[in-house]
Design a protein around this motif. Sequence first.
Motif, mmCIF file in Angstrom:
data_model
loop_
_atom_site.group_PDB
_atom_site.id
_atom_site.type_symbol
_atom_site.label_atom_id
_atom_site.label_comp_id
_atom_site.label_asym_id
_atom_site.label_seq_id
_atom_site.Cartn_x
_atom_site.Cartn_y
_atom_site.Cartn_z
ATOM 1 N N UNK A 1 0.817 -1.217 0.000
ATOM 2 C CA UNK A 1 0.000 0.000 0.000
ATOM 3 C C UNK A 1 0.849 1.266 0.000
ATOM 4 N N UNK A 2 1.990 1.256 0.684
ATOM 5 C CA UNK A 2 2.754 2.502 0.822
ATOM 6 C C UNK A 2 3.807 2.683 -0.262
ATOM 7 N N UNK A 3 4.181 1.614 -0.966
ATOM 8 C CA UNK A 3 5.174 1.749 -2.027
ATOM 9 C C UNK A 3 4.540 2.291 -3.306
ATOM 10 N N UNK A 4 5.359 2.971 -4.112
ATOM 11 C CA UNK A 4 4.874 3.499 -5.380
ATOM 12 C C UNK A 4 5.857 3.305 -6.516
ATOM 13 N N UNK A 5 6.746 2.327 -6.387
ATOM 14 C CA UNK A 5 7.805 2.162 -7.381
ATOM 15 C C UNK A 5 7.307 1.770 -8.755
ATOM 16 N N UNK A 6 6.434 0.773 -8.834
ATOM 17 C CA UNK A 6 5.971 0.314 -10.152
ATOM 18 C C UNK A 6 5.116 1.376 -10.830
ATOM 19 N N UNK A 7 4.261 2.042 -10.083
ATOM 20 C CA UNK A 7 3.441 3.099 -10.684
ATOM 21 C C UNK A 7 4.317 4.236 -11.200
ATOM 22 N N UNK A 8 5.403 4.524 -10.479
ATOM 23 C CA UNK A 8 6.318 5.580 -10.894
ATOM 24 C C UNK A 8 6.987 5.236 -12.218
ATOM 25 N N UNK A 9 7.547 4.037 -12.314
ATOM 26 C CA UNK A 9 8.231 3.666 -13.556
ATOM 27 C C UNK A 9 7.231 3.490 -14.699
ATOM 28 N N UNK A 10 6.005 3.087 -14.381
ATOM 29 C CA UNK A 10 4.974 2.959 -15.426
ATOM 30 C C UNK A 10 4.648 4.322 -16.027
ATOM 31 N N UNK A 11 4.556 5.340 -15.180
ATOM 32 C CA UNK A 11 4.322 6.701 -15.683
ATOM 33 C C UNK A 11 5.476 7.138 -16.583
ATOM 34 N N UNK A 12 6.709 6.859 -16.155
ATOM 35 C CA UNK A 12 7.869 7.246 -16.957
ATOM 36 C C UNK A 12 7.862 6.543 -18.311
ATOM 37 N N UNK A 13 7.508 5.269 -18.327
ATOM 38 C CA UNK A 13 7.443 4.531 -19.584
ATOM 39 C C UNK A 13 6.364 5.099 -20.506
ATOM 40 N N UNK A 14 5.245 5.508 -19.919
ATOM 41 C CA UNK A 14 4.182 6.109 -20.729
ATOM 42 C C UNK A 14 4.640 7.418 -21.354
ATOM 43 N N UNK A 15 5.288 8.259 -20.560
ATOM 44 C CA UNK A 15 5.796 9.540 -21.068
ATOM 45 C C UNK A 15 6.841 9.312 -22.157
ATOM 46 N N UNK A 16 7.715 8.335 -21.945
ATOM 47 C CA UNK A 16 8.734 8.012 -22.946
ATOM 48 C C UNK A 16 8.073 7.640 -24.264
ATOM 49 N N UNK A 17 7.034 6.802 -24.206
ATOM 50 C CA UNK A 17 6.338 6.403 -25.424
ATOM 51 C C UNK A 17 5.665 7.581 -26.114
ATOM 52 N N UNK A 18 5.072 8.475 -25.343
ATOM 53 C CA UNK A 18 4.408 9.648 -25.936
ATOM 54 C C UNK A 18 5.421 10.547 -26.638
#
Length: 316
Positions: free
Chosen positions: A87-104
């Motif tokens: 619940x308190x970690x956010x590592x995967x969501x963070x890298x997922x956002x970065x991957x989305x931005x990279x693709x855009x």
Amino acid sequence: MSRALGLALGYLLDQTFGDPRRWHPVAGFGSAAMALERRTYAARRGPGVTHVAVLVGSTVALGVVAERTARRSVTAHTLLTAAATWAVLGGRSLTREAETIDGQLRRQDLAAARTQVRNLVGRETTGLDADGVARACIESLAENTSDAVVAPLLWGGLLGLPGLLGYRAVNTLDAMVGHRNERYSEFGWAAARLDDVANWGPARVAGALTLAAAASRPRARAGWAAIRRDAPAHPSPNGGVVEAAFAGVLGVRLGGSNTYDGRVEDRGTLGTGPAAGRADIAPATRLARRVAAGSLLAALATARAMSRTPSRKSTP
């Protein structure tokens, strides 16, 4: 042993699934904090101290009760620690956002990237070019890897459930009210300062892990040089350390001027390489993953050491 197992399992859950999409406990805490703010708010530091004390104190107390109750069963303690860690970690969501931005940015969809990066940063993004979006993304990867992965894991390894829940309460309150604007400059002072204290050690561990994760010794030395030379100019006593380490290890230049609510803030210059661009997002994402994995090992070692600490009083 159950604390370490719970931390490892929670980390794996976060890396596999990311944040829970519904009924997220942190969102529930945020709703409670907003409801309390309607009663405690005043443009003074005193009410802000009370606001933080009530919310953080009650969260830590909940963690203490849960820790003591769950310790009656190894299985229950492991599973509860895993759930709290997830619940308190956010590592995967963070890298997922970065991957989305990279693709855009790869697709040259700058408008979408400007909108997406708002999930990571508080600065104004409407006027950013592609390199500006990339810089914002990489700076957030660095700072939030420390705040959303390294720090909660270390506090969890040290204090268990009270550390996990208490740290996330502190960090969430800083994100909600720890701003330098007209409404929160006084009321949010306590939240911002407490977050600085809670992240002081973890940010330096994150910086060290970044250097250890460098692809080569010259890159590690460049990261250390950037920390020593550039981090003190950053307005955050903790964010500057991690961002400087990332800049040096990646061989890029971060920092510069950002606009927050119409106010321009100079964040200093971090690193001596060329300005960060879209091509640097993927290496930064890989670096963030290595730092996160290193922080898990550090947290497990901490949990193991704490389990060996005698709990009974020594005889005279």
